[in-house]
Structure formats: structure tokens, C-alpha cells
Scaffold this motif. Sequence first.
Motif, PDB file in Angstrom:
ATOM      1  N   ILE A 358      35.834  16.567 -26.794  1.00 18.57           N
ATOM      2  CA  ILE A 358      35.043  17.645 -27.387  1.00 18.57           C
ATOM      3  C   ILE A 358      34.743  17.195 -28.804  1.00 18.57           C
ATOM      4  CG2 ILE A 358      34.990  20.053 -28.141  1.00 18.57           C
ATOM      5  CD1 ILE A 358      36.711  20.822 -25.830  1.00 18.57           C
ATOM      6  N   PHE A 359      33.489  16.822 -29.049  1.00 20.34           N
ATOM      7  CA  PHE A 359      33.125  16.133 -30.290  1.00 20.34           C
ATOM      8  C   PHE A 359      31.969  16.853 -30.977  1.00 20.34           C
ATOM      9  CE2 PHE A 359      31.366  12.438 -32.683  1.00 20.34           C
ATOM     10  CZ  PHE A 359      32.521  12.126 -33.403  1.00 20.34           C
ATOM     11  N   PRO A 360      32.272  17.751 -31.955  1.00 23.64           N
ATOM     12  CA  PRO A 360      31.205  18.483 -32.654  1.00 23.64           C
ATOM     13  C   PRO A 360      30.501  17.601 -33.679  1.00 23.64           C
ATOM     14  CG  PRO A 360      33.379  19.544 -32.892  1.00 23.64           C
ATOM     15  CD  PRO A 360      33.606  18.174 -32.398  1.00 23.64           C
ATOM     16  N   MET A 361      29.179  17.779 -33.793  1.00 22.78           N
ATOM     17  CA  MET A 361      28.372  17.029 -34.753  1.00 22.78           C
ATOM     18  C   MET A 361      27.332  17.962 -35.369  1.00 22.78           C
ATOM     19  SD  MET A 361      27.653  13.661 -32.391  1.00 22.78           S
ATOM     20  CE  MET A 361      27.169  14.716 -31.021  1.00 22.78           C
ATOM     21  N   GLN A 362      27.065  17.791 -36.661  1.00 23.64           N
ATOM     22  CA  GLN A 362      26.036  18.561 -37.349  1.00 23.64           C
ATOM     23  C   GLN A 362      24.767  17.719 -37.411  1.00 23.64           C
ATOM     24  OE1 GLN A 362      27.193  19.929 -41.228  1.00 23.64           O
ATOM     25  NE2 GLN A 362      25.575  21.457 -41.336  1.00 23.64           N
ATOM     26  N   VAL A 363      23.638  18.287 -37.001  1.00 23.65           N
ATOM     27  CA  VAL A 363      22.364  17.563 -36.986  1.00 23.65           C
ATOM     28  C   VAL A 363      21.850  17.434 -38.416  1.00 23.65           C
ATOM     29  CG1 VAL A 363      20.007  17.541 -36.099  1.00 23.65           C
ATOM     30  CG2 VAL A 363      21.866  18.444 -34.677  1.00 23.65           C
ATOM     31  N   LYS A 364      21.597  16.211 -38.851  1.00 24.28           N
ATOM     32  CA  LYS A 364      21.234  15.963 -40.249  1.00 24.28           C
ATOM     33  C   LYS A 364      19.953  16.681 -40.657  1.00 24.28           C
ATOM     34  CE  LYS A 364      23.504  11.509 -40.995  1.00 24.28           C
ATOM     35  NZ  LYS A 364      23.296  10.087 -41.368  1.00 24.28           N
ATOM     36  N   ASP A 365      18.922  16.609 -39.823  1.00 25.22           N
ATOM     37  CA  ASP A 365      17.629  17.200 -40.179  1.00 25.22           C
ATOM     38  C   ASP A 365      17.557  18.688 -39.879  1.00 25.22           C
ATOM     39  OD1 ASP A 365      16.786  14.707 -40.989  1.00 25.22           O
ATOM     40  OD2 ASP A 365      15.895  14.208 -39.048  1.00 25.22           O
ATOM     41  N   GLU A 366      18.560  19.224 -39.203  1.00 24.16           N
ATOM     42  CA  GLU A 366      18.609  20.652 -38.892  1.00 24.16           C
ATOM     43  C   GLU A 366      20.014  21.155 -39.235  1.00 24.16           C
ATOM     44  OE1 GLU A 366      17.269  21.473 -34.874  1.00 24.16           O
ATOM     45  OE2 GLU A 366      16.147  19.586 -34.853  1.00 24.16           O
ATOM     46  N   PRO A 367      20.259  21.430 -40.511  1.00 29.59           N
ATOM     47  CA  PRO A 367      21.633  21.710 -40.969  1.00 29.59           C
ATOM     48  C   PRO A 367      22.294  22.922 -40.335  1.00 29.59           C
ATOM     49  CG  PRO A 367      20.006  22.202 -42.681  1.00 29.59           C
ATOM     50  CD  PRO A 367      19.283  21.466 -41.617  1.00 29.59           C
ATOM     51  N   ASN A 368      21.513  23.824 -39.708  1.00 25.90           N
ATOM     52  CA  ASN A 368      22.104  24.977 -39.037  1.00 25.90           C
ATOM     53  C   ASN A 368      22.362  24.719 -37.556  1.00 25.90           C
ATOM     54  OD1 ASN A 368      22.244  26.598 -41.292  1.00 25.90           O
ATOM     55  ND2 ASN A 368      20.222  27.501 -40.976  1.00 25.90           N
ATOM     56  N   THR A 369      22.143  23.473 -37.116  1.00 23.53           N
ATOM     57  CA  THR A 369      22.309  23.136 -35.698  1.00 23.53           C
ATOM     58  C   THR A 369      23.516  22.233 -35.488  1.00 23.53           C
ATOM     59  OG1 THR A 369      19.925  23.311 -35.295  1.00 23.53           O
ATOM     60  CG2 THR A 369      21.225  22.094 -33.676  1.00 23.53           C
ATOM     61  N   ILE A 370      24.354  22.614 -34.551  1.00 25.89           N
ATOM     62  CA  ILE A 370      25.526  21.832 -34.152  1.00 25.89           C
ATOM     63  C   ILE A 370      25.325  21.370 -32.712  1.00 25.89           C
ATOM     64  CG2 ILE A 370      28.015  21.907 -33.708  1.00 25.89           C
ATOM     65  CD1 ILE A 370      27.391  22.082 -36.632  1.00 25.89           C
ATOM     66  N   ARG A 371      25.664  20.132 -32.446  1.00 23.28           N
ATOM     67  CA  ARG A 371      25.696  19.642 -31.079  1.00 23.28           C
ATOM     68  C   ARG A 371      27.108  19.171 -30.781  1.00 23.28           C
ATOM     69  NH1 ARG A 371      20.290  17.239 -32.146  1.00 23.28           N
ATOM     70  NH2 ARG A 371      18.779  18.620 -31.164  1.00 23.28           N
ATOM     71  N   ILE A 372      27.617  19.563 -29.616  1.00 22.51           N
ATOM     72  CA  ILE A 372      28.983  19.214 -29.220  1.00 22.51           C
ATOM     73  C   ILE A 372      28.927  18.445 -27.910  1.00 22.51           C
ATOM     74  CG2 ILE A 372      31.279  20.085 -28.670  1.00 22.51           C
ATOM     75  CD1 ILE A 372      30.633  22.610 -30.226  1.00 22.51           C
ATOM     76  N   VAL A 373      29.432  17.222 -27.918  1.00 14.97           N
ATOM     77  CA  VAL A 373      29.555  16.439 -26.687  1.00 14.97           C
ATOM     78  C   VAL A 373      30.852  16.859 -25.996  1.00 14.97           C
ATOM     79  CG1 VAL A 373      29.798  14.140 -25.692  1.00 14.97           C
ATOM     80  CG2 VAL A 373      28.271  14.505 -27.652  1.00 14.97           C
ATOM     81  N   GLU A 374      30.737  17.325 -24.747  1.00 12.10           N
ATOM     82  CA  GLU A 374      31.900  17.786 -23.995  1.00 12.10           C
ATOM     83  C   GLU A 374      32.037  16.954 -22.721  1.00 12.10           C
ATOM     84  OE1 GLU A 374      31.693  21.955 -23.210  1.00 12.10           O
ATOM     85  OE2 GLU A 374      30.846  22.435 -25.171  1.00 12.10           O
ATOM     86  N   ILE A 375      33.238  16.440 -22.471  1.00  8.30           N
ATOM     87  CA  ILE A 375      33.508  15.685 -21.247  1.00  8.30           C
ATOM     88  C   ILE A 375      34.821  16.192 -20.660  1.00  8.30           C
ATOM     89  CG2 ILE A 375      33.817  13.409 -20.205  1.00  8.30           C
ATOM     90  CD1 ILE A 375      32.449  12.193 -22.652  1.00  8.30           C
ATOM     91  N   TYR A 376      34.763  16.603 -19.382  1.00 10.64           N
ATOM     92  CA  TYR A 376      35.939  17.107 -18.682  1.00 10.64           C
ATOM     93  C   TYR A 376      36.185  16.263 -17.437  1.00 10.64           C
ATOM     94  CZ  TYR A 376      34.730  21.086 -21.619  1.00 10.64           C
ATOM     95  OH  TYR A 376      34.403  21.878 -22.686  1.00 10.64           O
ATOM     96  N   ARG A 377      37.454  16.118 -17.098  1.00  5.83           N
ATOM     97  CA  ARG A 377      37.824  15.281 -15.951  1.00  5.83           C
ATOM     98  C   ARG A 377      37.163  15.774 -14.664  1.00  5.83           C
ATOM     99  NH1 ARG A 377      43.775  15.685 -15.471  1.00  5.83           N
ATOM    100  NH2 ARG A 377      43.204  17.712 -14.592  1.00  5.83           N
ATOM    101  N   ASP A 378      37.133  17.103 -14.467  1.00  9.37           N
ATOM    102  CA  ASP A 378      36.522  17.692 -13.282  1.00  9.37           C
ATOM    103  C   ASP A 378      36.345  19.184 -13.528  1.00  9.37           C
ATOM    104  OD1 ASP A 378      39.102  18.777 -12.988  1.00  9.37           O
ATOM    105  OD2 ASP A 378      39.673  17.268 -11.498  1.00  9.37           O
TER     106      ASP A 378
END
Length: 425
Positions: A358-378
Motif C-alpha cells: 500500500i504505497f500512497p503518492m502525492q501527484v506533483k502537478d495536482e497537489p490535492n490528488t493522492i494515488r495509492i498503489v495497492e497490491i493484495y495476495r488474493d
Amino acid sequence: MKPLAYFLPLVASMFMSAQVTDYHSHCIPQSYISLLTEHGMLLDEGFPLPEWSKDAHLKFMSDAGISSSVLTLPAPHPFFGNQTECNAVCRRLNEEMADIVSSKTSGDESPFSFCATLPLPDVDAAIVEACYALDTLGAVGVKLATNVYGQYLGDSVLDPLMKYLSEHHALVILHPHKPYPVNTSVMLQTPLAMQEYLSETTRAVCNMISRNVLARYPNMHVVVPHCGAYLPIALQRMRSLYPVMRKNGLVQEIDFQQNINCLWFDLAGSPSDQTIQSLLSITTSDHLLYGSDYPYVAPEVIVANMPRMQKWLSNDRSGLITRIAEICINEGHMQAYLNAAQKVATESVAKEPGVICIFPMQVKDEPNTIRIVEIYRDNDAYQSHLKTAHFLDYKQSTLHMVKSLRLIDTEPLNPQTMPLIFQKL
């Protein structure tokens, strides 16, 4: 009365085990048609009632691979201004449904169960009938209309009934009815079933949530029809506006998560992968139930849809789950949200073996936008994650911070490389 757990299984598991329970099917006895004819109400909903018989319903179930069906009375509600008549009619209809259930065709288990019709708008009479239907007739729950001639779900006058149903851990199946009052020209332009039924369902459930009904009476198991109607959209708007509405005294305190925990969703009407994905943005897959809407949908259409639904609910949910959550944060809440997101990400990966990333990231050009990469085993790992204390705390504490949420499910092109990626860190 069978235990409630019997009637609320995971829908994907039902398909895989061939034990499919239909939570959205209607019984239309001849006595009901005669009653509507007598009162000139046959076309009150804007379209004719379909033909129904027990034998035809059983054949449909056999063709579709459905092992059991929960029967409910369709619209309109049998109240025509005379409460004494309504009480008697509901009693007669419930006893007729109980007879249908008890007259087995083979074996020890009836393929039918039923949810009772209650003589609203009289709340006291409705409680009496619920008691009789549940305790004497063997009903598995009750059916509630979104409104009975203007008495909408969520109305405080219904609280004693909600309290009774919660105390009895009742299954409550909702169904949209014609809004009241209504501009009849609306029905002439677009039939109720095509659009207003979805609005009516959303309106009634949002009424209940805004008054915290489900959180105050949390032992009800409420089934929302037609793939949740517009709730995935409406709930996001309610959450985003809740802080200012609460601040101005326009709503009372709302426990969104507790309200949603009491909701299940039948997949009658327009199930598609996109619809199911939308539903999964507000609930979990163990709260999805099968629904056919028989006899309002042609049997051959329902049977043809069964393999597609099985694919959506099984193949697409198995194996590695990868997704990107795209979240827009309300002004002034970014730092608080980042703190909460980083905390839940750290705890989830550290404490849950099935949470790979679970890896949250803030979008540089859109400071109010967060993208989170989520990976689950199943899927089991994902469902388990949604029930953890740290995730529920994160979700509840950030509701007022989130302006919008978009879950983007992805298909890994080469999942075998996943271990190599993480070995390089």
C-alpha cells in the motif's frame, strides 16, 4: 425460521457451489391482482403486472440453477385509504405466501421462503403483523417499500418498527415504489422502472443514513435492490458535504460506516462488471447478493446472464489483486490525510501477510490528488484487510477529508515478476 446466516452467503461462493439464493423475486398471487383490479390500481406503477405461477417460477429456477428464492410482494403497496382493509389484506397475503412456501414439491426443504408485507402506514399494526409473520408463519424477514404514500423510510414515525426489526435481527428487503407525491408527467416521459425506481431507492436509503437509522438499529440486515441504485455516487456526495451540513445544524451526527455495514446489495436489474466495481467502492463482495427480479425480467434473459455474472464474481476476483486508488482531498485537509494514509499503509503491510503493498503518492502537478498503489495476495486478503481495526479507523477518520474517490482495478500482465521487483528494494 432459518438462521439469518443461511440467507446471507457470499454471492461468488453461491455460484461456485451451485447453491444460488435469489433475494429479489416476486410472488404475484391472483388474489393480489383481483384486489388491485377492484381498486383501479393495476397500472398504478405505470406498467402491467407480469403473470406469475408457482410452477412457472420453479421451472425458471431449475433452468437458471437457482436453489432457493425469497419471495416478496411487488408494488403497489396494498393500502388504499382504509387501514382496516390493509391490515386484513396483508394478513391474507402473508398467509397465502406461507402456504406457497410450506407446500413442498420434493424433499424436506422448500425452494421458497418469503418476506412479509406489513400494513403500513400504521406502525403499530405493522409491528403486530411482523411478529405474527416471523414467529407464526415462518417468514424469513419483511419487505419494506421505499415509501407508503409519502411515509418514507427514515421517517422518525417508523423508529418503533426499526427498533423491533433490529431486536429480532430481521432480514429487511427494500423495494422501490412510486414516489409520492409525484408529477405524473414524469412517468409519461420515462417509465418509473427505467429511472425513478433508482432515484427512489437512493432517496430512501439516504434518508435512513442521514437520520443514522441503521447505526441506531444495527442488527437489521437491509437488502438494497437493483445493484444499489445511485448509492455509490450519492454516498460520496453525502460524505463530502457532511462536515458543512453538520456544522450548520442541518443534519445530526452520522456514522457512515456503521450504516453501510448494515446494507447488502442484490444484483437484480443491470449487473455488469462496471456496476459491481462501483458497488465495491462502498461495500465488500461478501455484501453482494444474487437477484433475478423474476418475473419482471424475461426468464431467458436471466438464464443467459448467469454465466456472465459468474465470471464477473469469480474469475475477476481471484488471484493477485492490484489497483490504484485515486483520491481528491478537500482543501485544508492534505497534511492530516497524508498522516492517516501513511499510518494505515505502514500498519497494513507490517501486520497483514496478505497485504503486499500500500504505497500512497502525492501527484506533483495536482497537489490535492493522492494515488495509492495497492497490491493484495488474493481476494481473501483484501476482504480481511477491509475489516481490520486500522483500516476502519483510517476510513472513518478521513471521510470528511475526501472529496472524491476512484478505484482503478488493473490486470497484471506478468505477475511472476512481482517477487523480483520487491527483491530490488
